[in-house]
Design a protein around this motif. Structure first.
Motif, PDB file in Angstrom:
ATOM      1  N   GLN A 196     -24.621  11.005 -26.107  1.00  0.00           N
ATOM      2  CA  GLN A 196     -24.596  10.212 -27.339  1.00  0.00           C
ATOM      3  C   GLN A 196     -25.325   8.885 -27.165  1.00  0.00           C
ATOM      4  OE1 GLN A 196     -20.855  10.509 -29.930  1.00  0.00           O
ATOM      5  NE2 GLN A 196     -20.055  10.867 -27.861  1.00  0.00           N
ATOM      6  N   ARG A 197     -25.248   8.333 -25.989  1.00  0.00           N
ATOM      7  CA  ARG A 197     -25.908   7.064 -25.702  1.00  0.00           C
ATOM      8  C   ARG A 197     -27.404   7.147 -25.951  1.00  0.00           C
ATOM      9  NH1 ARG A 197     -27.586   5.247 -20.527  1.00  0.00           N
ATOM     10  NH2 ARG A 197     -27.701   2.978 -20.324  1.00  0.00           N
ATOM     11  N   MET A 198     -27.982   8.304 -25.662  1.00  0.00           N
ATOM     12  CA  MET A 198     -29.400   8.508 -25.881  1.00  0.00           C
ATOM     13  C   MET A 198     -29.700   8.955 -27.311  1.00  0.00           C
ATOM     14  SD  MET A 198     -31.872  11.128 -26.118  1.00  0.00           S
ATOM     15  CE  MET A 198     -31.263  12.555 -25.230  1.00  0.00           C
ATOM     16  N   VAL A 199     -28.787   9.708 -27.924  1.00  0.00           N
ATOM     17  CA  VAL A 199     -29.048  10.314 -29.220  1.00  0.00           C
ATOM     18  C   VAL A 199     -28.820   9.337 -30.371  1.00  0.00           C
ATOM     19  CG1 VAL A 199     -28.323  12.152 -30.796  1.00  0.00           C
ATOM     20  CG2 VAL A 199     -28.549  12.627 -28.353  1.00  0.00           C
ATOM     21  N   LEU A 200     -27.834   8.460 -30.272  1.00  0.00           N
ATOM     22  CA  LEU A 200     -27.485   7.599 -31.403  1.00  0.00           C
ATOM     23  C   LEU A 200     -28.622   6.664 -31.838  1.00  0.00           C
ATOM     24  CD1 LEU A 200     -23.726   6.832 -30.642  1.00  0.00           C
ATOM     25  CD2 LEU A 200     -24.668   8.277 -32.465  1.00  0.00           C
ATOM     26  N   PRO A 201     -29.419   6.092 -30.924  1.00  0.00           N
ATOM     27  CA  PRO A 201     -30.566   5.304 -31.406  1.00  0.00           C
ATOM     28  C   PRO A 201     -31.562   6.152 -32.205  1.00  0.00           C
ATOM     29  CG  PRO A 201     -30.069   4.747 -29.129  1.00  0.00           C
ATOM     30  CD  PRO A 201     -29.239   5.938 -29.461  1.00  0.00           C
ATOM     31  N   TYR A 202     -31.739   7.400 -31.820  1.00  0.00           N
ATOM     32  CA  TYR A 202     -32.608   8.313 -32.569  1.00  0.00           C
ATOM     33  C   TYR A 202     -32.029   8.559 -33.959  1.00  0.00           C
ATOM     34  CZ  TYR A 202     -35.129  12.698 -33.594  1.00  0.00           C
ATOM     35  OH  TYR A 202     -35.901  13.691 -34.173  1.00  0.00           O
ATOM     36  N   VAL A 203     -30.711   8.751 -34.046  1.00  0.00           N
ATOM     37  CA  VAL A 203     -30.049   8.953 -35.334  1.00  0.00           C
ATOM     38  C   VAL A 203     -30.252   7.738 -36.228  1.00  0.00           C
ATOM     39  CG1 VAL A 203     -27.775   9.154 -36.426  1.00  0.00           C
ATOM     40  CG2 VAL A 203     -28.365  10.632 -34.501  1.00  0.00           C
ATOM     41  N   ARG A 204     -30.125   6.533 -35.652  1.00  0.00           N
ATOM     42  CA  ARG A 204     -30.318   5.321 -36.452  1.00  0.00           C
ATOM     43  C   ARG A 204     -31.731   5.250 -37.012  1.00  0.00           C
ATOM     44  NH1 ARG A 204     -27.008   2.950 -32.383  1.00  0.00           N
ATOM     45  NH2 ARG A 204     -28.837   2.212 -31.228  1.00  0.00           N
ATOM     46  N   ASN A 205     -32.723   5.627 -36.214  1.00  0.00           N
ATOM     47  CA  ASN A 205     -34.109   5.613 -36.701  1.00  0.00           C
ATOM     48  C   ASN A 205     -34.312   6.619 -37.829  1.00  0.00           C
ATOM     49  OD1 ASN A 205     -34.707   3.657 -34.807  1.00  0.00           O
ATOM     50  ND2 ASN A 205     -35.603   5.102 -33.339  1.00  0.00           N
ATOM     51  N   LEU A 206     -33.710   7.790 -37.699  1.00  0.00           N
ATOM     52  CA  LEU A 206     -33.813   8.791 -38.765  1.00  0.00           C
ATOM     53  C   LEU A 206     -33.182   8.289 -40.054  1.00  0.00           C
ATOM     54  CD1 LEU A 206     -32.965  11.924 -36.602  1.00  0.00           C
ATOM     55  CD2 LEU A 206     -35.147  11.543 -37.757  1.00  0.00           C
ATOM     56  N   ARG A 207     -32.063   7.605 -39.922  1.00  0.00           N
ATOM     57  CA  ARG A 207     -31.392   7.096 -41.115  1.00  0.00           C
ATOM     58  C   ARG A 207     -32.210   5.998 -41.788  1.00  0.00           C
ATOM     59  NH1 ARG A 207     -25.096   7.063 -38.913  1.00  0.00           N
ATOM     60  NH2 ARG A 207     -24.747   9.306 -39.191  1.00  0.00           N
ATOM     61  N   ARG A 208     -33.019   5.286 -41.005  1.00  0.00           N
ATOM     62  CA  ARG A 208     -33.859   4.239 -41.598  1.00  0.00           C
ATOM     63  C   ARG A 208     -34.867   4.817 -42.587  1.00  0.00           C
ATOM     64  NH1 ARG A 208     -36.110   0.448 -36.860  1.00  0.00           N
ATOM     65  NH2 ARG A 208     -37.253  -0.432 -38.650  1.00  0.00           N
ATOM     66  N   ILE A 209     -35.212   6.092 -42.430  1.00  0.00           N
ATOM     67  CA  ILE A 209     -36.132   6.722 -43.382  1.00  0.00           C
ATOM     68  C   ILE A 209     -35.386   7.700 -44.298  1.00  0.00           C
ATOM     69  CG2 ILE A 209     -38.226   6.385 -42.019  1.00  0.00           C
ATOM     70  CD1 ILE A 209     -37.946   9.223 -40.965  1.00  0.00           C
ATOM     71  N   GLY A 210     -34.078   7.509 -44.419  1.00  0.00           N
ATOM     72  CA  GLY A 210     -33.299   8.250 -45.404  1.00  0.00           C
ATOM     73  C   GLY A 210     -32.795   9.603 -44.965  1.00  0.00           C
ATOM     74  N   ILE A 211     -33.031  10.001 -43.707  1.00  0.00           N
ATOM     75  CA  ILE A 211     -32.562  11.313 -43.234  1.00  0.00           C
ATOM     76  C   ILE A 211     -31.114  11.184 -42.778  1.00  0.00           C
ATOM     77  CG2 ILE A 211     -32.869  13.112 -41.500  1.00  0.00           C
ATOM     78  CD1 ILE A 211     -35.850  12.464 -41.499  1.00  0.00           C
ATOM     79  N   ASP A 212     -30.272  12.045 -43.294  1.00  0.00           N
ATOM     80  CA  ASP A 212     -28.846  12.036 -42.964  1.00  0.00           C
ATOM     81  C   ASP A 212     -28.628  12.828 -41.678  1.00  0.00           C
ATOM     82  OD1 ASP A 212     -26.087  11.938 -42.949  1.00  0.00           O
ATOM     83  OD2 ASP A 212     -25.851  13.517 -44.454  1.00  0.00           O
ATOM     84  N   ALA A 213     -28.805  12.149 -40.542  1.00  0.00           N
ATOM     85  CA  ALA A 213     -28.608  12.786 -39.238  1.00  0.00           C
ATOM     86  C   ALA A 213     -27.246  12.394 -38.689  1.00  0.00           C
ATOM     87  CB  ALA A 213     -29.707  12.362 -38.274  1.00  0.00           C
ATOM     88  N   ARG A 214     -26.565  13.358 -38.059  1.00  0.00           N
ATOM     89  CA  ARG A 214     -25.233  13.135 -37.519  1.00  0.00           C
ATOM     90  C   ARG A 214     -25.149  13.755 -36.127  1.00  0.00           C
ATOM     91  NH1 ARG A 214     -25.380  15.528 -42.019  1.00  0.00           N
ATOM     92  NH2 ARG A 214     -24.603  17.493 -41.197  1.00  0.00           N
ATOM     93  N   VAL A 215     -24.164  13.324 -35.360  1.00  0.00           N
ATOM     94  CA  VAL A 215     -23.925  13.859 -34.018  1.00  0.00           C
ATOM     95  C   VAL A 215     -22.546  14.497 -33.980  1.00  0.00           C
ATOM     96  CG1 VAL A 215     -23.642  13.294 -31.574  1.00  0.00           C
ATOM     97  CG2 VAL A 215     -25.410  12.141 -32.914  1.00  0.00           C
ATOM     98  N   ARG A 216     -22.472  15.668 -33.375  1.00  0.00           N
ATOM     99  CA  ARG A 216     -21.171  16.295 -33.142  1.00  0.00           C
ATOM    100  C   ARG A 216     -21.087  16.725 -31.684  1.00  0.00           C
ATOM    101  NH1 ARG A 216     -18.372  20.739 -36.935  1.00  0.00           N
ATOM    102  NH2 ARG A 216     -18.218  18.831 -38.162  1.00  0.00           N
ATOM    103  N   VAL A 217     -19.990  16.341 -31.025  1.00  0.00           N
ATOM    104  CA  VAL A 217     -19.735  16.733 -29.635  1.00  0.00           C
ATOM    105  C   VAL A 217     -18.593  17.748 -29.645  1.00  0.00           C
ATOM    106  CG1 VAL A 217     -19.132  15.966 -27.316  1.00  0.00           C
ATOM    107  CG2 VAL A 217     -20.457  14.457 -28.823  1.00  0.00           C
ATOM    108  N   VAL A 218     -18.848  18.911 -29.033  1.00  0.00           N
ATOM    109  CA  VAL A 218     -17.822  19.948 -28.931  1.00  0.00           C
ATOM    110  C   VAL A 218     -17.609  20.267 -27.456  1.00  0.00           C
ATOM    111  CG1 VAL A 218     -18.370  20.914 -31.195  1.00  0.00           C
ATOM    112  CG2 VAL A 218     -19.509  21.825 -29.157  1.00  0.00           C
ATOM    113  N   ASP A 219     -16.539  20.955 -27.147  1.00  0.00           N
ATOM    114  CA  ASP A 219     -16.278  21.303 -25.748  1.00  0.00           C
ATOM    115  C   ASP A 219     -17.273  22.357 -25.287  1.00  0.00           C
ATOM    116  OD1 ASP A 219     -15.036  24.149 -25.731  1.00  0.00           O
ATOM    117  OD2 ASP A 219     -13.915  23.106 -27.302  1.00  0.00           O
TER     118      ASP A 219
END
Length: 614
Positions: A451-474
């Motif tokens: 998540q530490r690596m993915v969340l900055p990417y998610v924030r950048n996607l959201r800056r251009i209106g893309i609804d990106a989310r992260v889900r962690v499963v076992d």
């Protein structure tokens, strides 16, 4: 072939006219094979050149594994197999027909096979089995076991095996110790070495068991170790077999030196790191840059009890990437795929999260002669030209690497323009299509550290209106969802060797797009890619293989099927200094089986660990 496929295919020394059909009696028996030439080691060699043939035996080695297990059968798609029982090549439990030399780029030598015959036209090959070869229960390894294993893996094993052995048309025993394989016309040049990787299972053990189901029985093998203890989901322990039939063969001399190999399950990597620091784990491959920079400091490091290595190889850089699932409608348009790639900011990530330890990965064969650069020319262009109508025009018109602005704002502006071209618009800070549906997707993870690596990417996607989310499963749920292709985007890895071959089918081709648990995780269906992969598999020289790989690399990159991330210049290994190893390391792989325990060092390490206990 891939990492799991380290060999490169080995061709025979003589080339005969195409019209001559050689019989086995007319073909010389050899000790090893090499792609495009002779193997580097002569008949009668005493050991691989990088090992210490006099390495002492004894001691134990404990490693951590991040995934639980519920099976000792790694050859099927169901269940999660225990560590140390591998698909291909030499494993701890099962011997293969041949074994690769990681000091050579394209060579392998007999293990179960004491002799090899390959038709000069590559229409068939034969293996003579070593008459000394035995399974752990004392039963001899026979040609019937080889035939049984091949048919079992193709018919009931994971889909991988059917593609891997697709060019084998028949297999039969030619007596108790000789097995004969026939090949399809125009088969892959690496097919003989692929067959050399075949792990041989005992027919007498499996014939009355259900191979398709996971099991926790301790199976009968023939390899250098036996399973000593099995604690499902928590630990598997291997004990070196002092009566191992092949312990003195040249391919094994100086290897498999440690008496006990222990694999402990740690689902939380931070706990695994603390276990290493406490001395409960002896060796650790470090995947986190911050851990490598700061996580090993302390009294043990200051006293010289812990060592750190960065081991580089001459293989292509490991390919790790965000993998959009093309089975989902939102990823069908290559302009959308290119736009989401522009939102990935490696330079910021490397500076702020990774201590500037990584390099950006650009393509499928990064850092090798197989990497596509500039514009296509020569044989590469000749391979691409017939597919011009099926490939993006940029393949022929724009050079690689793809130029991207260093400034994130400019990249995001380019991404917005691409999305507008694709029919999207921004409405109330949301990127929507012509029907007002939001452009959204979920990034599925099994390891919370990512998540530490993915969340900055998610924030950048959201800056251009893309609804990106992260889900962690076992991990167990993750494996089920991957098998069923039930995800929008994942982080995938594609191990590449210096000799890509049959495994490329499973990575990129249409036949594997919908097969459960296939490695075509992107769901690519592209006839041009299919044709380039099949052509690569049949490349008949090193120069031609490089050209084929560059053509495939170029076509994949301009379709934007992946968002490549980053790689380390070498494998990061932390170890307690009770372990010793030969130097220099082989060029094409890190062979931990050539390491050993130094008993004097081990005593000092154990005393120091006792001193630091509360």
């Amino acid at each position: 072939m891939g990492t799991l496929c380290r060999f490169a295919l080995l061709t025979l020394l003589a080339v005969a006219p195409a019209t001559w059909a050689a019989s086995p009696e007319q073909v010389p028996t050899v000790h090893g094979l090499s792609l495009y030439g002779e193997p580097g080691l002569p008949a009668g060699f005493t050991s691989f050149p990088y090992v210490n043939p006099n390495a002492p035996k004894g001691g134990s080695l404990t490693r951590a594994v991040p995934v639980s297990f519920n099976s000792t059968n790694p050859f099927i798609i169901t269940g999660s197999a225990a560590a140390g029982i591998d698909y291909l090549g030499q494993s701890y439990l099962y011997d293969s027909l041949m074994v690769s030399d990681p000091a050579e780029i394209f060579s392998a030598y007999g293990l179960l096979a004491s002799g090899i015959r390959l038709d000069p036209q590559r229409r068939w090959m034969e293996f003579d089995l070593d008459p000394r070869a035995r399974f752990h229960d004392g039963e001899p390894v026979t040609a019937e076991d080889v035939v049984f294993t091949f048919n079992l893996l193709v018919e009931k094993g994971a889909p991988f095996f059917r593609g891997y052995y697709a060019d084998v048309t028949s297999v039969r025993a030619e007596g108790p110790l000789t097995v004969h394989f026939d090949f399809a016309e125009n088969n892959s040049p690496e097919l003989p070495l692929i067959l050399g990787q075949l792990p041989v299972l005992p027919a007498h053990y499996w014939k009355d068991r259900d191979f398709s189901r996971p099991t926790l029985e301790i199976p009968v093998g023939s390899g250098p170790y036996r399973i000593e203890r099995l604690d499902p989901g928590r630990q598997i322990v291997y004990r070196r077999d002092p009566d191992y039939w092949a312990r003195d063969l040249p391919v094994n001399r100086g290897r498999f030196n440690i008496d006990r190999l222990i694999f402990d399950t740690y689902l939380d990597d931070s706990v695994a790191l603390e276990a290493f620091r406490a001395g409960n784990i002896d060796l650790r491959a470090e995947m986190t840059a911050s851990n490598w920079a700061t996580g090993y400091q302390g009294p043990a490091m200051e006293r010289g009890l812990i060592g750190q290595l960065v081991v580089a190889t001459h293989n292509p850089a490991p390919l790790q990437a965000f993998v959009p699932n093309l089975r989902r409608a939102q990823f069908q348009d290559p302009r959308v795929r290119r736009a989401i790639g522009l939102a990935y900011d490696f330079e910021w990530q490397n500076r702020n999260l990774f201590y500037s330890q990584y390099r950006r990965t650009r393509g499928m064969f990064d850092g090798s002669e197989m990497e596509a650069t500039g514009l296509p020319e020569g044989e590469e262009l000749a391979l691409l030209e017939p597919l011009r109508d099926q490939l993006p025009p940029e393949v022929f018109e724009e050079p690689l690497p793809i130029e991207e602005p260093s400034d994130l704002r400019e990249r995001l502006r380019q991404a917005l323009a691409l999305l507008e071209e694709a029919g999207y618009r921004v409405e109330n800070d949301r990127m929507v299509d012509a029907q007002g549906r939001s452009l959204s997707f979920e990034i599925l993870l099994w390891d919370g550290r990512m998540q530490r690596m993915v969340l900055p990417y998610v924030r950048n996607l959201r800056r251009i209106g893309i609804d990106a989310r992260v889900r962690v499963v076992d991990p167990s749920q993750y494996q089920v969802r991957i098998s069923q292709h039930d995800y929008d985007m994942i982080i995938g890895s594609f191990a590449q060797s210096s000799s890509p071959g049959n495994e490329q089918r499973e990575f990129w081709t249409s036949d594997y797009a919908d097969r459960p648990q296939s490695r075509n995780t992107a769901g690519i269906r592209n006839p041009a890619i299919d044709q380039l992969v099949e052509s690569l598999i049949r490349a008949d020289s090193r120069e031609s293989l490089d050209a084929h790989a560059r053509a495939l690399d170029r076509a994949l990159r301009w379709n934007f099927y992946l968002v490549p991330q980053y790689h380390n210049p070498g494998a990061r290994i932390a170890y307690w200094r009770k372990l010793a190893f030969p130097l220099p390391f082989p060029d094409y792989g890190l062979d931990l089986d050539a390491w050993w325990v130094d008993s004097q060092r081990a005593s000092r390490v154990e005393a120091a660990q006792d001193d630091q206990q509360p």
